[in-house]
Structure formats: C-alpha cells, structure tokens
Design an enzyme around this catalytic site. Structure first.
Site, PDB file in Angstrom:
ATOM      1  N   GLN A  35      -8.307  -7.941  -2.854  1.00  0.00           N
ATOM      2  CA  GLN A  35      -8.657  -6.821  -1.977  1.00  0.00           C
ATOM      3  C   GLN A  35     -10.087  -6.360  -2.254  1.00  0.00           C
ATOM      4  O   GLN A  35     -10.863  -6.134  -1.324  1.00  0.00           O
ATOM      5  CB  GLN A  35      -7.659  -5.680  -2.172  1.00  0.00           C
ATOM      6  CG  GLN A  35      -7.778  -4.588  -1.142  1.00  0.00           C
ATOM      7  CD  GLN A  35      -7.646  -5.106   0.283  1.00  0.00           C
ATOM      8  OE1 GLN A  35      -6.661  -5.742   0.642  1.00  0.00           O
ATOM      9  NE2 GLN A  35      -8.665  -4.892   1.106  1.00  0.00           N
ATOM     10  N   GLU A  56       8.514   3.076  14.685  1.00  0.00           N
ATOM     11  CA  GLU A  56       9.231   3.375  13.447  1.00  0.00           C
ATOM     12  C   GLU A  56       9.315   4.888  13.256  1.00  0.00           C
ATOM     13  O   GLU A  56       8.570   5.641  13.844  1.00  0.00           O
ATOM     14  CB  GLU A  56       8.465   2.799  12.248  1.00  0.00           C
ATOM     15  CG  GLU A  56       8.445   1.288  12.227  1.00  0.00           C
ATOM     16  CD  GLU A  56       8.181   0.746  10.826  1.00  0.00           C
ATOM     17  OE1 GLU A  56       9.141   0.613  10.053  1.00  0.00           O
ATOM     18  OE2 GLU A  56       7.017   0.462  10.524  1.00  0.00           O
ATOM     19  N   ASN A  83       0.801  -1.238   0.000  1.00  0.00           N
ATOM     20  CA  ASN A  83       0.000   0.000   0.000  1.00  0.00           C
ATOM     21  C   ASN A  83       0.829   1.280   0.000  1.00  0.00           C
ATOM     22  O   ASN A  83       0.339   2.313  -0.431  1.00  0.00           O
ATOM     23  CB  ASN A  83      -1.018  -0.005   1.147  1.00  0.00           C
ATOM     24  CG  ASN A  83      -0.378   0.034   2.503  1.00  0.00           C
ATOM     25  OD1 ASN A  83       0.693  -0.528   2.715  1.00  0.00           O
ATOM     26  ND2 ASN A  83      -1.021   0.689   3.440  1.00  0.00           N
ATOM     27  N   GLU A  85       4.292  -3.610  12.220  1.00  0.00           N
ATOM     28  CA  GLU A  85       3.154  -2.696  12.071  1.00  0.00           C
ATOM     29  C   GLU A  85       2.050  -3.477  11.368  1.00  0.00           C
ATOM     30  O   GLU A  85       2.260  -3.988  10.267  1.00  0.00           O
ATOM     31  CB  GLU A  85       3.545  -1.481  11.217  1.00  0.00           C
ATOM     32  CG  GLU A  85       4.480  -0.522  11.910  1.00  0.00           C
ATOM     33  CD  GLU A  85       3.903   0.063  13.188  1.00  0.00           C
ATOM     34  OE1 GLU A  85       2.660   0.146  13.324  1.00  0.00           O
ATOM     35  OE2 GLU A  85       4.704   0.413  14.060  1.00  0.00           O
ATOM     36  N   LYS A 144      12.275  -7.943   1.331  1.00  0.00           N
ATOM     37  CA  LYS A 144      11.333  -8.747   0.534  1.00  0.00           C
ATOM     38  C   LYS A 144      10.078  -7.900   0.379  1.00  0.00           C
ATOM     39  O   LYS A 144       9.271  -7.790   1.299  1.00  0.00           O
ATOM     40  CB  LYS A 144      11.035 -10.056   1.282  1.00  0.00           C
ATOM     41  CG  LYS A 144      10.609 -11.216   0.407  1.00  0.00           C
ATOM     42  CD  LYS A 144       9.393 -10.981  -0.452  1.00  0.00           C
ATOM     43  CE  LYS A 144       8.109 -11.078   0.345  1.00  0.00           C
ATOM     44  NZ  LYS A 144       6.906 -10.765  -0.501  1.00  0.00           N
ATOM     45  N   GLY A 161       2.431  -5.298   7.542  1.00  0.00           N
ATOM     46  CA  GLY A 161       1.490  -6.116   6.786  1.00  0.00           C
ATOM     47  C   GLY A 161       0.307  -6.463   7.659  1.00  0.00           C
ATOM     48  O   GLY A 161      -0.056  -5.709   8.565  1.00  0.00           O
ATOM     49  N   CYS A 206      -3.224   2.007   6.681  1.00  0.00           N
ATOM     50  CA  CYS A 206      -3.475   1.390   7.992  1.00  0.00           C
ATOM     51  C   CYS A 206      -3.984   2.427   8.979  1.00  0.00           C
ATOM     52  O   CYS A 206      -4.558   2.082  10.000  1.00  0.00           O
ATOM     53  CB  CYS A 206      -2.248   0.661   8.501  1.00  0.00           C
ATOM     54  SG  CYS A 206      -0.768   1.629   8.401  1.00  0.00           S
TER      55      CYS A 206
HETATM   56  P1  ADP Z   1      -1.650  -8.455   2.628  1.00  0.00           P
HETATM   57  O1  ADP Z   1      -2.739  -9.408   3.006  1.00  0.00           O
HETATM   58  O2  ADP Z   1      -2.045  -7.051   2.719  1.00  0.00           O
HETATM   59  O3  ADP Z   1      -0.931  -8.789   1.360  1.00  0.00           O
HETATM   60  P2  ADP Z   1       0.409  -9.703   4.160  1.00  0.00           P
HETATM   61  O4  ADP Z   1       0.674  -9.555   5.604  1.00  0.00           O
HETATM   62  O5  ADP Z   1      -0.002 -11.044   3.655  1.00  0.00           O
HETATM   63  O6  ADP Z   1      -0.605  -8.569   3.804  1.00  0.00           O
HETATM   64  O7  ADP Z   1       1.690  -9.263   3.314  1.00  0.00           O
HETATM   65  C1  ADP Z   1       2.668  -8.354   3.770  1.00  0.00           C
HETATM   66  C2  ADP Z   1       4.025  -8.875   3.379  1.00  0.00           C
HETATM   67  O8  ADP Z   1       4.278 -10.092   4.078  1.00  0.00           O
HETATM   68  C3  ADP Z   1       4.191  -9.202   1.893  1.00  0.00           C
HETATM   69  O9  ADP Z   1       5.502  -8.831   1.479  1.00  0.00           O
HETATM   70  C4  ADP Z   1       4.021 -10.708   1.867  1.00  0.00           C
HETATM   71  O10 ADP Z   1       4.652 -11.347   0.775  1.00  0.00           O
HETATM   72  C5  ADP Z   1       4.682 -11.108   3.162  1.00  0.00           C
HETATM   73  N1  ADP Z   1       4.279 -12.427   3.681  1.00  0.00           N
HETATM   74  C6  ADP Z   1       3.139 -13.126   3.426  1.00  0.00           C
HETATM   75  N2  ADP Z   1       3.123 -14.284   4.120  1.00  0.00           N
HETATM   76  C7  ADP Z   1       4.287 -14.340   4.832  1.00  0.00           C
HETATM   77  C8  ADP Z   1       4.850 -15.262   5.766  1.00  0.00           C
HETATM   78  N3  ADP Z   1       4.226 -16.384   6.119  1.00  0.00           N
HETATM   79  N4  ADP Z   1       6.046 -14.961   6.322  1.00  0.00           N
HETATM   80  C9  ADP Z   1       6.670 -13.803   6.014  1.00  0.00           C
HETATM   81  N5  ADP Z   1       6.197 -12.894   5.141  1.00  0.00           N
HETATM   82  C10 ADP Z   1       5.014 -13.143   4.554  1.00  0.00           C
END
Ligand code: ADP
Length: 479
Positions: free
Chosen positions: A329, A460, A151, A248, A174, A226, A282
């Site tokens: 979404q 942060e 976002n 966060e 990542k 996330g 958020c």
């Molecule tokens: P959204 O549902 O808004 O995409 P996420 O929390 O799933 O939110 O995604 C936020 C970030 O966390 C992205 O970069 C996603 O690839 C990453 N992510 C998703 N699943 C995992 C996991 N099990 N462990 C670590 N990172 C993850």
C-alpha cells in the site's frame, strides 16, 4: 507483544492447518501479530457444507433466537472494545481511538440488526381479483459468501454478517489476509456467545480462498468489498453461477469548495476526509475541487494543516495518523505521487516516507496541487493520505469535474449558497452526498453505496440491507 496462531472456524469448531501466512504490524514490522493458514478450495468446501447444514434450523427458527444472539454479540463487542480496538490498531495501523471507534460501530451494527431480525418486511395487499388474498414474505436466501477487505476489519464483517444472520441466512466469510486476527476475534465472540454451529464460518487465506468461495456452487449470494479489479472477477464468478451479488469497490470522491465557504471549515473538512485513517477509506475525499477565487489560499491552509498532523505508530498516544497498512500500500501511494509529479502536479507537501521510532509504513500527509481531472491521480483510487486539488473557474465547472471519472461513491460540497447546494445534491453523480461535511463518516442505519464503478447490486447497511439478504415470495390464497 504475542504472536497469535490463528485457525479457521468451521461448523462451530476451530480447524487448525499449518500456518502459511503472517499478519505484520504496520507500525512495527518486527512485530508479527499472527500466523495463519491459507485456506483452499477444500477448506471453503467444508465451510459451505457446514453453513448448509446449519441453514434449515437457523432460517426456520424463531426471529427472537436470532435477535438474542445478535444482541449478545453486540454486547460482547462493547464489553471488549478496549482490547479489540487495540488489536485492530496493532494489526491494521489506524490509531487506537479509530480502532476503538470502529469496534463500537461494529457493536452498534449488531444491536441494530438484533432489532431488524424481529421486523419482517412482508406486505398484505388486496388482490386484483375479488375473493383472493395476496401477501409477500421475505425469506432467507441461503448460504451467503462474504469477502472482506483490511481497511475496516471489524466494521465491514459486522455490517455484512449481522443482516445476513438477522434474516435467517448462514455465512461463510473470507477476511482480508492483512487483518485475519480481527476476523478471528469476531469468530471467537460468536463462539463465546453460543452461536449455533455452522451459522458463521470463517476461512482464512488469500485471494485463492476468495475465488473458491465466489465460484462455489453451494452459495446463494456473495457480498464483496475490495478493489475494482477483484470485484470484476467476483462479479463474473457470481454471474456464471447465477448467484446474487453485491459489491463495494471504492471511490475517487470529490469535495467541492466554493468561494463563499468558510475557508477554515473547508480546510478542516478536507483534512478530515482526506488524511484521517491514513486516507484508507473508500469514502475518503481524495480530489478537492476549489473555486479559483479561493484556490491559492485554500491550498496554503491545507498544506499547513497537513504539516501539523502527527504521523506515528498506531498505538502511541499522540499519533493522529497511523501508517499505511502494508508495504504494497505504501509503495502504491508513493508511486501515485511520482505519477502525479510526472504528469505536471506540484507536491505542495508530503509525498514521502516518514521515519518513526519503530520501523513501519509511515507516510507524510500529502497535498498534490495544480492537477487536472484527466491526470491519473484524479481518476484512480490511491488509498493513502494523498489529496489532490483541482482549480476551477466556477460552480458549473466544479460540478462537471466532480462528475467526471468512473467512480461515484461519496461527493461533498462546502458552501453556504442554498441554491448551489440544492443543485449539487440533485445533479452530482454519487450514491452519497455530504453537505458541509467530510465525504467519509457515515451512519449505520441508512443505506451505503455508490453509482457506476463504485458499487454493484443492492445497497448495504441499515434499512436497505433487507433487499440483498432476503428474497421475496408472493403468496396468493383463494377460498
Ligand atoms: P486490496 O488490493 O485492497 O487488498 P482486494 O480486492 O485484492 O483489495 O482484496 C479484497 C478481498 O478480496 C480480500 O479478502 C482478498 O483476499 C480477496 N481477493 C483477492 N483476490 C481475489 C479473487 N480473485 N477472488 C476473490 N477474492 C479475492
């Protein structure tokens, strides 16, 4: 529109792997913005190793070297803000103006932390024992993992990477699978600015790569933004490896409107905080808690305001609110509208898709009236242009409703009553309080974060970032 082929950026080199995933323009689903590889634990391993190799020289080098690089990155973001803002709008779906604004924000974050690199926050103290000196030093933590959402695809990478690098850490990031092109744009800027190899590494991919990063033995800390569910997994992995962790995870931010408020101003604040950036912040004010005396007039005016908003493709000049960022979404937003209706809410406006000239994930700004705090629409984050209203008898009930639920990121009040504003400021359970302002829209030189389910670990941004990105060493010196 061209489709970019993206690569990982590891140890100062572009590492190409077969493209496995697509980044789709949410304003036009026929437009593939980028194709990119899905990094796995092997890719993460290479990136963490590169960050390790870079750490000794980067952390021990002159703070001026770090300041110079961050300043250069900031200037490059400024210089390219038009092009980057457009790419951001195309890839994420926020409007061109919002995309440009976010890029300029990222530029300013880098500039700010260029200054912070030169401000080491150590102390010298009198020892409790005569003849000794005591001093504290703030040292880099090591390799920091960063997992970022879609976002704010350039601002969040900026506000994590800039302080990490300023204080001498090296980074493996990542980014979200929805916005890889923006992350690669940032990596390109690092490369063009002459960043030493391995200080900033980028591994593209899905949650699998994120999970491999969070549980990698070679990282000293992990910063995550996330969803709450993913945050819980990242947190557990960090604890298992005894790593520093900062998370966060969103909000269900209340905006209280008292009867004495200027109604027009209150409606403007609610619409700004609830609908702009498609409600995908958020800090969005998704629950508006209104005193009985003005409730009906407020809902009527908010509906009018929502209906006047022009929803459209992110890059069209007259668009005020772009599409949802993805099909999942949009589906989630529509599902929450159905749930709210089933639980007794009234869809006062919106609640449905909007058709535009290109196929995309457009949704009408939505007001759900007649809701109660116990309903799911008021307890769970929707993350779309959806605002619910809760009618309350008086200020005390408004505060109680504002404080209900699991989140505590940003809380707002619209009123001219100094005593109530003061009471709210003191007693609302939130990390950030907004008085006569939208709950969204924050500065970059002050702390950002929430309480309870919204955030975990040190704050942060701004002057608070030093807490997470450094560790303290206390040194005693005798004769
Ligand atoms: P959204 O549902 O808004 O995409 P996420 O929390 O799933 O939110 O995604 C936020 C970030 O966390 C992205 O970069 C996603 O690839 C990453 N992510 C998703 N699943 C995992 C996991 N099990 N462990 C670590 N990172 C993850």
């Amino acid at each position: 529109m061209t489709t970019q082929t993206l690569n990982h950026y590891i140890g100062g080199e572009w590492l190409s792997e077969p493209a496995a995933l697509d980044s789709i323009n949410p304003s036009n689903t026929n437009d593939i913005v980028a194709r990119f590889p899905a990094g796995d634990s092997g890719t993460i391993d290479r990136a963490v190793n590169a960050a390790h190799d870079a750490f000794p020289a980067w952390s021990a080098g002159s703070p001026e070297m770090r300041a110079d690089l961050l300043h250069k990155v900031g200037e490059a973001l400024f210089a390219n803000a038009g092009e980057l803002g457009e790419l951001l709008a195309r890839e994420e779906g926020k409007t061109r103006a919002e995309g440009m604004g976010e890029t300029l924000r990222a530029a300013r974050v880098f500039r700010y932390f260029a200054g912070e690199a030169l401000r080491r926050h150590g102390l010298t103290l009198e020892s409790s024992r005569p003849g000794l000196d005591v001093a504290t030093y703030r040292e880099a933590v090591g390799v920091v993992g960063m997992i970022t959402p879609w976002n704010f695809p350039i601002a969040i990478p900026a506000w994590k990477a800039a302080p990490a690098l300023a204080f001498g850490n090296t980074v493996v990031m990542k980014p979200a699978e929805g916005t890889p092109a923006m992350a690669v744009a940032l990596a390109r800027i690092f490369a063009e600015c002459g960043a030493p190899a391995g200080i900033f590494n980028l591994v593209l991919g899905s949650g699998e790569a994120g999970a491999a990063l969070a549980s990698h033995d070679g990282i000293a800390a992990i910063s995550f933004t996330g969803s709450r569910g993913t945050g819980a997994k990242v947190g557990a992995a960090a604890m298992a490896g005894q790593k520093r962790v900062q998370m966060e995870m969103g909000g269900k931010n209340p905006l209280v409107v008292l009867a004495d408020a200027d109604l027009d101003k209150a409606v403007g604040i609610a619409a700004d905080g609830g609908f702009f950036q498609t409600g995908q912040r958020c800090t969005a004010s998704s629950r508006v808690i209104v005193e009985d005396a003005v409730h009906d007039r407020f809902v009527e005016a908010l509906v009018k305001r929502a209906e006047a908003i022009k929803v459209g493709p992110a890059l069209a000049d007259d668009t005020q609110v772009g599409p949802a960022a993805s099909d999942t979404q949009l589906e989630q937003n529509l599902r929450y509208v159905d749930i709210a209706r089933d639980e007794g809410g009234t869809i006062a406006t919106g609640g449905e898709r909007v058709d535009c000239e290109t196929p995309g994930y457009y949704m009408a700004p939505t007001v759900v009236a007649d809701t109660g705090q116990d309903m799911r629409i008021n307890r769970e984050e929707v993350f779309g242009p959806v605002v619910s209203t809760v009618k309350v008898a008086d200020y005390d009930e408004a505060l109680a409703v504002a404080n209900a639920g699991d989140f505590g990121l940003s809380a707002g009040i619209v009123s001219n009553d100094a005593a109530r504003i003061r009471d709210f400021r003191k007693n609302v359970r939130a990390g950030m309080v907004m008085v006569n302002l939208p709950t969204a829209g924050v500065d970059y030189h002050v702390p950002f974060g929430g309480t309870r389910g919204s955030s975990y670990g040190p704050r942060e941004q701004g002057f608070a970032a030093v807490e997470f990105y450094t560790q303290i060493k206390t040194v005693y010196t005798g004769d």
